[in-house]
Design an enzyme around this catalytic site. Structure first.
Site, PDB file in Angstrom:
ATOM      1  N   ASP A  57      -9.162   2.905  -2.522  1.00 23.11           N
ATOM      2  CA  ASP A  57     -10.021   3.344  -1.427  1.00 23.11           C
ATOM      3  C   ASP A  57     -11.347   3.876  -1.954  1.00 23.11           C
ATOM      4  O   ASP A  57     -11.567   5.073  -2.039  1.00 23.11           O
ATOM      5  CB  ASP A  57      -9.294   4.413  -0.605  1.00 23.11           C
ATOM      6  CG  ASP A  57      -8.029   3.853   0.041  1.00 23.11           C
ATOM      7  OD1 ASP A  57      -7.897   2.616   0.117  1.00 23.11           O
ATOM      8  OD2 ASP A  57      -7.173   4.644   0.457  1.00 23.11           O
ATOM      9  N   ASP A  83       0.844  -1.198   0.000  1.00 21.93           N
ATOM     10  CA  ASP A  83       0.000   0.000   0.000  1.00 21.93           C
ATOM     11  C   ASP A  83       0.880   1.249   0.000  1.00 21.93           C
ATOM     12  O   ASP A  83       2.092   1.175   0.222  1.00 21.93           O
ATOM     13  CB  ASP A  83      -0.907  -0.021   1.243  1.00 21.93           C
ATOM     14  CG  ASP A  83      -2.084   0.955   1.117  1.00 21.93           C
ATOM     15  OD1 ASP A  83      -2.283   1.524   0.021  1.00 21.93           O
ATOM     16  OD2 ASP A  83      -2.795   1.141   2.125  1.00 21.93           O
ATOM     17  N   GLU A 125       2.566   5.068  -4.214  1.00 23.75           N
ATOM     18  CA  GLU A 125       2.541   5.972  -5.398  1.00 23.75           C
ATOM     19  C   GLU A 125       3.825   6.774  -5.537  1.00 23.75           C
ATOM     20  O   GLU A 125       4.103   7.222  -6.649  1.00 23.75           O
ATOM     21  CB  GLU A 125       1.350   6.915  -5.283  1.00 23.75           C
ATOM     22  CG  GLU A 125       0.000   6.232  -5.451  1.00 23.75           C
ATOM     23  CD  GLU A 125      -0.370   5.279  -4.328  1.00 23.75           C
ATOM     24  OE1 GLU A 125       0.034   5.542  -3.180  1.00 23.75           O
ATOM     25  OE2 GLU A 125      -1.008   4.267  -4.610  1.00 23.75           O
TER      26      GLU A 125
END
Ligand SMILES: *[C@@H]1O[C@H](CO)[C@@H](O)[C@H](O)[C@H]1NC(C)=O
Ligand SMILES: *[C@@H]1O[C@H](CO)[C@@H](O)[C@H](O)[C@H]1NC(C)=O
Ligand SMILES: *[C@@H]1O[C@H](CO)[C@@H](O)[C@H](O)[C@H]1NC(C)=O
Ligand SMILES: *[C@@H]1O[C@H](CO)[C@@H](O)[C@H](O)[C@H]1NC(C)=O
Length: 961
Positions: free
Chosen positions: A642, A480, A483
């Site tokens: 999300d 997670d 980015e």
């Protein structure tokens, strides 16, 4: 004092490491060049020194006039290399002859090797060019007169300027489509047939649906920005992943034929990709605007959609082999705050008899939010170890989260090896001056792995190995925040006062949103739900229209920083460093974050995948990750990020699953029942059923929201048991589809038009999908529904049968058919001409299900024939061990099973169900009379049970007459 001593120590180490790579840094400092911000006067290029070779050609391109320096400095000399890579794939690479621009290293993405034979005279695709001004176009050899697949002669077409993103800043508002190749700006555009069908170019949640909007006369349909971004699932904006690949499904009404092609621009540059239809031109176009890199195009000839996707896979790498257990049901939430909650949850699932394959933990697991730790009070190592051992005994699994940011230690007595080893092993990203780059994530100030650095693999593998020794004996990993996400901008942690920033505290946060049409009378008060006098969960008049698309030219978002780089891509956060790493952060090898930003997630996935192969020798890793890039599918699966507990997002998850099939990351799914906000019983009921028919199946919830495990409501528990049983019985089918993905690049989940390519009414269907070619899913997507409308492809030529009852659907050949869809029921249909191998007894776990017997489901067409196949192996070995291929065919009252391969299948086929047969008088298996059969005339259904068909036999024959 102690703190500054540590920082001084860090700079020393990192400066030394930096010294040998500093030369590449020079292109960072652009000084104060004045840019024209307008490409109208850009001169284009002239082709010369052309040399043909066995595999294609090379030539030089020189700037054809005065530099325009629109958003950077024009590069005078370019090289073009054209390689006929295979019969179906053509590579066109245009790069600066001096090789200064960023090019994705082969070590990061392996490219197809030099062809072993010449395809220049035979390939499906042909490269054509004009030397001056230089332009190229790609045609099909079989149809040279047709509009090209790709055509950069667009400069001669009438055009209207793309509206500015921000009216007060005209820098993106310019006209014309010349080829521009500057250090900080590249532009190329291609004509497309007016109104053609384009898919891909994500990651995105597109308001237009799965089919991208290419605009109508005089309009811009899509500005797709590629810039990896941690953001909670916005509509029509850039988000976690970057996929510069599109599929064009070209349909010709006159000839009633279709042919598909694909285009990949293999670049990690921040980009805007614009789809528009200029006024009065009767031509649509795609324009690429990139802030760096080179033009590295691959063209795929199809001609079917499935072939285009497979050809893309052959170029960047086929998806990884999935372990069979990965297809089980996964359960997670942010907010399982201690081991007792994990234990209680697993017990509650068992008590409700809802299959649970994998229990997950989010960052609750961590001590002080630091990766590779466990909280000593809430998740004591010994208890965690026992818990995971118990799961293993029961053939269940455990997956923890790994966040990309590595918390920095606060002082000299603070022991945290992943950080301190990272510093000594030199595995972190740096500031331009060589000091450690620090951003800020959950643990506070954090360093970020530099996946390019030489020691990073060893360090990362050791960190994961150490974690297993702390009791975290995981079966797979969840990646997670890659980015990479940072909660402050630029080098915010470098030199900061550490004592001023503690790890984040989320305790006490409460989710207040509810699904559309949430019924308080039925389900209780929903808390704070009124904003400006309007209930946030009021029932919209048209549920599917509530989220509006971003306006074109809304130039964006108020915070857009248009100072650096000169061309401002339409990043939803504005400045490219917002909420992520500073774009001037530097990587080993001299790469700057600006050029490699979009690959952070994919490189983490590769590194983690290789680490798991070391830790679990001979076994297939299982990974799910958020930020993806071309070739990510070789290393990981993906969840759609999300999302929200809204009906709208349940619908939008379908286009997400379809998109990632194109991207060659087929193991994909959404947070079931929704992540952000509270779900409710009805939405969770429908969603648990819908997601059971998508590849990755996980219910995941946010902190502070109402619990949404499927056992929380009786109806959801019931709906889940029904859907999971169907999913587990279909496992051999899913598994075969994924074997086809890993060996041939074929997408397991398909848009309807892939299978029915000349039925234009299917081109924008994204409320239904096909699993393989044979299973059609038609979920309910609106609250309060008792029926659902679905289209049955084939226009009346195909017999569709209900999965649950086996009844033939009375389908409307010209449009939608209304189907009964009470709560806890999902419509699933079987195509005719199909034979599916199924598990006869879906059990609590994948292991137990696989131990049980098989059955066969034969759905005959009107001519009485059907075909199918299955791939079977041990479900876990890597590289895959022996396998067995089963080919099934039925015709003239006979079902043949042919079996080849070395893998011994102990389980037998015990039941064969044949749909579409007339009343038989007798049944034989390999010539022996079989007694145990029944026939149901209403459904034309023959069920032959108590069989024991040996699947290792080279051939078996079941006959009915
Ligand atoms: C771009 O330059 C051309 C030629 O100089 C000029 O006509 C046009 O108005 C300019 N466009 C913008 C948006 O500045
Ligand atoms: C469709 O096919 C016809 C006949 O081959 C051809 O003339 C026409 O140009 C095609 N249309 C398009 C949009 O390619
Ligand atoms: C050093 O950091 C640790 C971990 O946060 C903390 O527990 C400890 O109190 C700190 N020690 C000093 C002397 O500040
Ligand atoms: C792994 O654990 C060993 C033993 O505690 C420690 O020395 C080493 O630094 C750790 N490595 C990482 C990367 O955490």
């Amino acid at each position: 004092m102690m703190l500054s001593a540590i920082l001084a120590g860090l700079s020393l180490t990192t400066t030394l490491a930096w010294a040998h790579t500093s030369s590449l840094l020079q292109r960072q400092s652009t000084g104060t060049i004045s840019h024209s911000m307008n490409v109208t006067n850009c001169p284009g290029y002239t082709l010369g020194s052309l040399a043909e070779n066995e595999y294609g050609l090379t030539a030089q391109l020189s700037l054809a006039g005065t530099p325009c320096n629109a958003f950077g400095t024009d590069i005078m000399d370019l090289t073009i290399e054209v390689t006929y890579q295979s019969q179906t794939t053509l590579h066109v690479k245009i790069y600066d002859t001096a090789n200064q621009q960023f090019t994705i290293p082969e070590l990061v993405i392996e490219r197809p090797p030099t062809p072993t034979e010449s395809f220049t005279g035979s390939s499906d695709l042909v490269f054509n060019y004009d030397p001056s001004p230089f332009a190229f176009w790609i045609t099909r050899r079989s149809d040279p007169e047709a509009m090209p697949i790709f055509d950069t002669r667009i400069t001669s077409l009438p055009s209207t300027p793309i509206p500015p993103f921000n009216t007060s800043d005209p820098r993106t508002a310019f006209d014309g489509f010349p080829l521009v190749f500057e250090d900080q700006y590249l532009q190329v555009a291609s004509a497309l047939p007016y109104g053609t069908n384009i898919y891909g170019l994500g990651e995105v949640i597109a308001s237009s649906g799965f089919r991208r909007d290419i605009g109508t006369d005089g309009g811009v349909g899509t500005i797709q920005t590629l810039w990896a971004r941690d953001v909670g699932d916005p509509i029509d904006q850039n988000m976690y992943g970057s996929h510069p690949i599109y599929l064009e499904h070209r349909f010709n009404e006159t000839t009633n034929t279709s042919s598909s092609s694909g285009v990949l621009l293999l670049s990690s540059a921040g980009s805007d990709i614009v789809l528009q239809t200029p006024d009065n031109s009767k031509v649509s176009l795609i324009e690429y605007r990139m802030i760096g890199g080179i033009l590295d195009f691959y063209f795929f000839s199809g001609p079917t959609d499935m072939e285009v996707i497979a050809q893309y896979g052959a170029t960047i790498g086929y998806p990884m082999w999935q372990p069979a257990w990965g297809f089980g049901f996964h359960l997670c939430r942010w907010g399982y705050v201690n081991i007792s909650e994990d234990i209680a949850n697993v017990a509650a699932m068992r008590a409700a008899n809802i299959p649970l394959e994998v229990q997950w933990n989010d960052i609750d697991l961590y001590h002080a939010f630091r990766g590779f730790t466990t909280d000593p009070v809430r998740f004591p190592g010994e208890e965690l170890q026992q818990f995971i051992e118990q799961l293993t005994t029961n053939h269940q699994h455990y997956i923890p989260i790994v966040d990309a940011g590595i918390g920095a230690t606060l002082n000299a007595t603070d022991v945290y090896y992943p950080f301190s080893d990272g510093v000594t092993m030199d595995t972190f990203i740096k500031n331009p001056d060589g000091s450690l780059y620090l951003g800020q994530v959950w643990p506070g100030y954090s360093a970020f792995p530099d996946w390019f650095a030489e020691n990073t693999q060893a360090w990362w593998t050791e960190a994961l190995t150490n974690w297993t020794e702390l009791g975290v004996n995981f079966s797979g990993i969840w990646l997670d925040m890659n980015e990479a996400s940072s909660f402050c901008s630029y080098s915010c942690g470098t030199g900061a006062n550490f004592s001023a920033l503690k790890p984040f505290s989320v305790i006490g946060a409460v989710a207040t949103g509810y699904p559309e049409c949430y019924n308080e009378t039925l389900w209780g008060p929903s808390g704070n739900m009124t904003i400006n006098g309007t209930s946030t969960n009021s029932c919209p008049s048209e549920t599917m229209e509530t989220l509006k698309k971003r306006g074109i030219g809304a130039g964006g978002e108020p915070s857009v920083n248009l100072t650096s780089p000169p061309y401002a891509i339409h990043n939803g956060y504005g400045a490219v460093s917002t909420n992520t790493l500073a774009t001037n952060a530097t990587h080993y090898g001299g790469y700057v974050e600006l050029d490699v930003h979009n690959m952070f997630g994919m490189m983490e996935e590769m590194t983690t995948h290789l680490a798991l192969q070391t830790i679990f020798q001979g076994k297939r890793p299982f990974l799910i990750s958020r930020s993806t890039f071309p070739s990510s599918g070789k290393w990981t699966g993906h969840w759609l990020g999300d999302n929200y507990s809204k009906w709208q997002y349940m619908y939008l998850s379908i286009q997400g699953v379809l998109q990632f099939q194109i991207y060659q990351i087929p193991m994909v799914g959404a947070d079931t029942c929704g992540f952000n906000d509270n779900t409710d019983e009805e939405l969770c009921n429908r969603w648990m059923q819908l997601a059971a028919f998508t590849p990755f199946y996980r219910n995941h919830n946010t902190y502070g929201a109402l619990p949404q495990e499927p056992y929380r409501w009786d109806s959801v528990a019931n709906a889940s048991r029904i859907a999971i049983a169907a999913r587990y019985s279909m496992l051999p089918y899913w598994y075969t589809l994924f074997a086809n993905a890993s060996t041939n690049g074929l997408p397991p989940v398909r848009a309807l038009f892939y299978e029915f390519p000349i039925e234009p009414e299917l081109f924008n269907v994204d409320r239904q999908w096909l699993i393989g070619s044979d299973i059609l899913v038609t979920p309910v997507l609106t609250p309060g529904a008792t029926t659902v409308d679905g289209i049955f492809p084939g226009r009346g030529t195909v017999v569709w049968r209900d999965w649950w009852t086996h009844a033939v659907v009375d389908a409307n050949p010209d449009g939608n058919t209304t189907l009964s869809a009470p709560i806890s029921h999902i419509n699933v249909h079987i195509r005719d001409s199909s034979i599916l191998l199924l598990h006869q007894e879906p059990a609590y776990t994948i292991y137990e299900t696989r131990e049980g017997p098989y059955s066969l489901l034969v759905s005959l067409n009107k001519a009485g024939t059907a075909l199918g196949n299955a791939y079977v192996d041990d479900g876990e070995s890597y590289p895959p061990g022996t396998n067995r291929i089963l080919n099934f065919s039925a015709s003239n009252g006979e079902l043949d099973i042919e079996s080849t391969g070395e893998y011994p299948i102990p389980q037998k086929v015990e039941t064969v169900t044949i749909l579409g047969v007339q009343q038989p008088t007798g049944v034989t298996l390999n010539g022996d009379t079989i007694e145990g059969w029944t026939y149901d005339g209403a459904n034309e259904e023959l069920i032959i049970s108590n069989l024991s068909i040996e699947l290792n036999a080279a051939e078996s024959k079941l006959c009915w007459e």
